[in-house]
Design a protein around this motif. Structure first.
Motif, PDB file in Angstrom:
ATOM      1  N   ASP A 140       0.807  -1.027   0.084  1.00 30.10           N
ATOM      2  CA  ASP A 140       0.107  -0.194   0.044  1.00 30.10           C
ATOM      3  C   ASP A 140       0.941   1.255   0.076  1.00 30.10           C
ATOM      4  OD1 ASP A 140      -1.940   1.800   0.518  1.00 30.10           O
ATOM      5  OD2 ASP A 140      -2.675   1.027   2.433  1.00 30.10           O
ATOM      6  N   VAL A 141       1.184   1.812  -1.229  1.00 33.65           N
ATOM      7  CA  VAL A 141       2.357   2.733  -1.327  1.00 33.65           C
ATOM      8  C   VAL A 141       1.844   3.979  -1.144  1.00 33.65           C
ATOM      9  CG1 VAL A 141       4.034   3.586  -3.010  1.00 33.65           C
ATOM     10  CG2 VAL A 141       3.174   1.314  -3.027  1.00 33.65           C
ATOM     11  N   GLY A 142       2.313   4.831  -0.040  1.00 36.15           N
ATOM     12  CA  GLY A 142       1.711   6.091   0.312  1.00 36.15           C
ATOM     13  C   GLY A 142       0.454   5.783   1.327  1.00 36.15           C
ATOM     14  N   SER A 143       0.587   4.873   2.184  1.00 40.12           N
ATOM     15  CA  SER A 143      -0.417   4.077   2.969  1.00 40.12           C
ATOM     16  C   SER A 143      -1.065   5.291   3.904  1.00 40.12           C
ATOM     17  CB  SER A 143      -0.109   3.025   3.750  1.00 40.12           C
ATOM     18  OG  SER A 143       1.061   3.336   4.404  1.00 40.12           O
ATOM     19  N   GLY A 144      -0.793   6.474   4.131  1.00 43.29           N
ATOM     20  CA  GLY A 144      -1.333   7.436   5.015  1.00 43.29           C
ATOM     21  C   GLY A 144      -1.492   6.925   6.294  1.00 43.29           C
ATOM     22  N   THR A 145      -2.627   7.195   6.811  1.00 39.80           N
ATOM     23  CA  THR A 145      -3.348   6.850   8.015  1.00 39.80           C
ATOM     24  C   THR A 145      -3.692   5.246   8.020  1.00 39.80           C
ATOM     25  OG1 THR A 145      -5.541   7.438   7.515  1.00 39.80           O
ATOM     26  CG2 THR A 145      -3.938   9.057   8.573  1.00 39.80           C
ATOM     27  N   GLY A 146      -3.652   4.674   7.032  1.00 43.48           N
ATOM     28  CA  GLY A 146      -4.052   3.220   6.652  1.00 43.48           C
ATOM     29  C   GLY A 146      -5.589   3.175   6.304  1.00 43.48           C
ATOM     30  N   LEU A 147      -6.125   4.124   5.639  1.00 47.52           N
ATOM     31  CA  LEU A 147      -7.533   4.043   5.482  1.00 47.52           C
ATOM     32  C   LEU A 147      -7.898   2.951   4.198  1.00 47.52           C
ATOM     33  CD1 LEU A 147      -8.731   7.484   5.393  1.00 47.52           C
ATOM     34  CD2 LEU A 147      -9.413   5.950   6.949  1.00 47.52           C
ATOM     35  N   CYS A 148      -6.688   2.470   3.424  1.00 48.53           N
ATOM     36  CA  CYS A 148      -6.822   1.255   2.744  1.00 48.53           C
ATOM     37  C   CYS A 148      -6.583  -0.031   3.263  1.00 48.53           C
ATOM     38  CB  CYS A 148      -6.079   1.647   1.405  1.00 48.53           C
ATOM     39  SG  CYS A 148      -6.389   3.050   0.392  1.00 48.53           S
ATOM     40  N   CYS A 149      -5.824  -0.041   4.295  1.00 48.92           N
ATOM     41  CA  CYS A 149      -5.368  -1.316   4.944  1.00 48.92           C
ATOM     42  C   CYS A 149      -6.248  -2.248   5.265  1.00 48.92           C
ATOM     43  CB  CYS A 149      -4.642  -0.990   6.120  1.00 48.92           C
ATOM     44  SG  CYS A 149      -3.030   0.091   5.514  1.00 48.92           S
ATOM     45  N   GLY A 150      -7.492  -1.766   5.879  1.00 53.13           N
ATOM     46  CA  GLY A 150      -8.503  -2.808   6.154  1.00 53.13           C
ATOM     47  C   GLY A 150      -8.929  -3.415   5.131  1.00 53.13           C
ATOM     48  N   LEU A 151      -9.564  -2.492   3.979  1.00 51.54           N
ATOM     49  CA  LEU A 151      -9.910  -3.112   2.502  1.00 51.54           C
ATOM     50  C   LEU A 151      -8.820  -4.163   2.054  1.00 51.54           C
ATOM     51  CD1 LEU A 151     -11.485   0.201   1.258  1.00 51.54           C
ATOM     52  CD2 LEU A 151     -12.761  -1.549   2.251  1.00 51.54           C
ATOM     53  N   SER A 173       5.524   9.776   6.033  1.00 51.04           N
ATOM     54  CA  SER A 173       5.226  10.887   7.121  1.00 51.04           C
ATOM     55  C   SER A 173       5.111  10.376   8.531  1.00 51.04           C
ATOM     56  CB  SER A 173       4.090  11.573   6.935  1.00 51.04           C
ATOM     57  OG  SER A 173       3.322  12.311   7.961  1.00 51.04           O
ATOM     58  N   PRO A 174       5.968  10.553   9.607  1.00 52.94           N
ATOM     59  CA  PRO A 174       6.067   9.945  10.659  1.00 52.94           C
ATOM     60  C   PRO A 174       4.432  10.161  11.319  1.00 52.94           C
ATOM     61  CG  PRO A 174       7.961  11.404  10.535  1.00 52.94           C
ATOM     62  CD  PRO A 174       7.044  11.698   9.405  1.00 52.94           C
ATOM     63  N   GLU A 175       3.854  11.265  11.220  1.00 47.44           N
ATOM     64  CA  GLU A 175       2.379  11.614  11.861  1.00 47.44           C
ATOM     65  C   GLU A 175       1.596  10.480  11.322  1.00 47.44           C
ATOM     66  OE1 GLU A 175       4.460  13.936  10.645  1.00 47.44           O
ATOM     67  OE2 GLU A 175       5.307  15.121  12.220  1.00 47.44           O
ATOM     68  N   MET A 176       1.627  10.633  10.004  1.00 46.27           N
ATOM     69  CA  MET A 176       0.264   9.965   9.152  1.00 46.27           C
ATOM     70  C   MET A 176       0.757   8.309   9.686  1.00 46.27           C
ATOM     71  SD  MET A 176      -1.241  11.664   7.424  1.00 46.27           S
ATOM     72  CE  MET A 176      -2.220  11.249   5.814  1.00 46.27           C
ATOM     73  N   ALA A 177       2.084   7.945   9.745  1.00 46.06           N
ATOM     74  CA  ALA A 177       2.388   6.274   9.859  1.00 46.06           C
ATOM     75  C   ALA A 177       1.953   6.142  11.390  1.00 46.06           C
ATOM     76  CB  ALA A 177       3.862   5.942   9.923  1.00 46.06           C
ATOM     77  N   ALA A 178       2.117   6.994  12.250  1.00 46.43           N
ATOM     78  CA  ALA A 178       1.479   6.889  13.579  1.00 46.43           C
ATOM     79  C   ALA A 178       0.275   6.708  13.596  1.00 46.43           C
ATOM     80  CB  ALA A 178       1.944   7.885  14.531  1.00 46.43           C
ATOM     81  N   VAL A 179      -0.550   7.427  13.084  1.00 45.20           N
ATOM     82  CA  VAL A 179      -2.023   7.181  12.916  1.00 45.20           C
ATOM     83  C   VAL A 179      -2.471   5.876  12.132  1.00 45.20           C
ATOM     84  CG1 VAL A 179      -4.358   7.943  12.156  1.00 45.20           C
ATOM     85  CG2 VAL A 179      -2.614   9.546  12.651  1.00 45.20           C
ATOM     86  N   ALA A 180      -1.704   5.602  11.445  1.00 46.31           N
ATOM     87  CA  ALA A 180      -1.734   4.037  10.764  1.00 46.31           C
ATOM     88  C   ALA A 180      -1.448   2.866  11.754  1.00 46.31           C
ATOM     89  CB  ALA A 180      -0.919   3.976   9.541  1.00 46.31           C
ATOM     90  N   ARG A 181      -0.246   3.161  12.736  1.00 50.68           N
ATOM     91  CA  ARG A 181      -0.227   2.036  13.261  1.00 50.68           C
ATOM     92  C   ARG A 181      -1.057   2.069  14.729  1.00 50.68           C
ATOM     93  NH1 ARG A 181       5.472   4.015  12.708  1.00 50.68           N
ATOM     94  NH2 ARG A 181       6.551   2.654  11.130  1.00 50.68           N
ATOM     95  N   GLU A 182      -1.720   2.971  15.020  1.00 52.83           N
ATOM     96  CA  GLU A 182      -2.705   3.055  16.030  1.00 52.83           C
ATOM     97  C   GLU A 182      -3.892   1.910  15.544  1.00 52.83           C
ATOM     98  OE1 GLU A 182      -4.369   6.652  17.730  1.00 52.83           O
ATOM     99  OE2 GLU A 182      -2.273   7.439  17.919  1.00 52.83           O
ATOM    100  N   ARG A 183      -4.243   2.453  14.274  1.00 53.62           N
ATOM    101  CA  ARG A 183      -5.253   1.867  13.654  1.00 53.62           C
ATOM    102  C   ARG A 183      -5.171   0.219  13.766  1.00 53.62           C
ATOM    103  NH1 ARG A 183      -8.912   3.983  10.181  1.00 53.62           N
ATOM    104  NH2 ARG A 183      -7.550   5.578   9.607  1.00 53.62           N
TER     105      ARG A 183
END
Ligand SMILES: C[S@@+](CC[C@H](N)C(=O)[O-])C[C@H]1O[C@@H](n2cnc3c(N)ncnc32)[C@H](O)[C@@H]1O
Length: 222
Positions: free
Chosen positions: A59-70, A87-97
């Motif tokens: 998932d290239v440029g995964s951001g906050t992970g909105l595609c990860c679940g799909l 972006s560490p900030e976006m990656a941190a939100v993704a890791r929380e998710r």
């Protein structure tokens, strides 16, 4: 005496980091709320990516992970999803998710896609709403080296509609401005990607202000 030197690659990396969009720094926490309405587009792009259970997808440029679940729904618990996000900030939100959902087979490599060390050979790659990455031949080349021959690729996001559709293009500009460093290449965002993949199919959406492109990594000649 110690000597420090800065290579050309370092300079490019620093330039990229300096140019990182505020949308991905200060607003990483509100990104989901601000772009949640586009989940049906994300779903359409992911539906266009033929991956099956047990496969591994980038998932290239995964951001906050909105595609990860799909994507995880498609590959199942036996497959894997590897996000790449600078972006560490976006990656941190993704890791929380990811932690909150208990997705043990979803990980994020926090790095620019241009020099990300991707720890897998993947069966597919998704480029969802990542115009900046699509404009970076170095990022695309690096990702392609981590795909097996014949791996499926799907990309989708915003683009300019026909020139005379002034209202549509005005709306597209307002919508995408916070999330692109530059509108260069916005008339044909997949122009670099299409040079690296085969069987390219392009579908326009939203009166030409959106697109989905599919293809596959080259197969060795038989
Ligand atoms: C508009 S967001 C899209 C996020 C996600 N794909 C989605 O559908 O919501 C673009 C993401 O690409 C990331 N990005 C931009 N350039 C990048 C690069 N060169 N390498 C890795 N990530 C990058 C940004 O930090 C941002 O999180």
């Amino acid at each position: 005496m110690s000597k420090t030197s800065t290579s050309g690659a370092d300079v490019h990396r620093l330039d990229r980091q300096a140019a990182r969009q505020p949308a991905y720094r200060e607003h990483a926490c509100s990104y989901d709320q601000r772009t949640g309405a586009f989940q049906s587009y994300r779903r359409a792009i992911i539906e266009a990516l033929p991956v099956s259970r047990g496969q591994v997808v980038l998932d290239v440029g995964s951001g906050t992970g909105l595609c990860c679940g799909l994507l995880r729904e498609k590959v199942g618990a036996q497959g894997g999803v590897v996000g790449i996000e600078e972006s560490p900030e976006m990656a941190a939100v993704a890791r929380e998710r990811i932690a909150g959902e208990g997705w043990r087979n979803v990980t994020v490599v926090e790095s620019p896609a241009e020099d990300a060390e991707i720890p897998v050979t993947a069966d597919a790659a998704l480029f969802c709403a990542v115009h900046d990455i699509l404009q970076s031949p170095d990022a695309l080349r690096n990702v392609m080296t981590k795909l097996r021959p014949g791996a499926r690729v799907a990309a989708g996001g915003g683009k300019w509609a026909a020139r005379w559709m002034v209202g549509v293009n005005l709306q597209a500009r307002m919508l995408h401005a916070p999330y692109v460093r530059s509108f260069e290449g916005f008339d044909r965002p997949w122009s670099h990607l299409e040079q690296l993949i085969e069987d390219v199919h392009v579908r326009e959406l939203a009166l030409g202000s959106g697109y989905i492109v599919t293809g596959q990594a080259p197969q060795p000649p038989s």
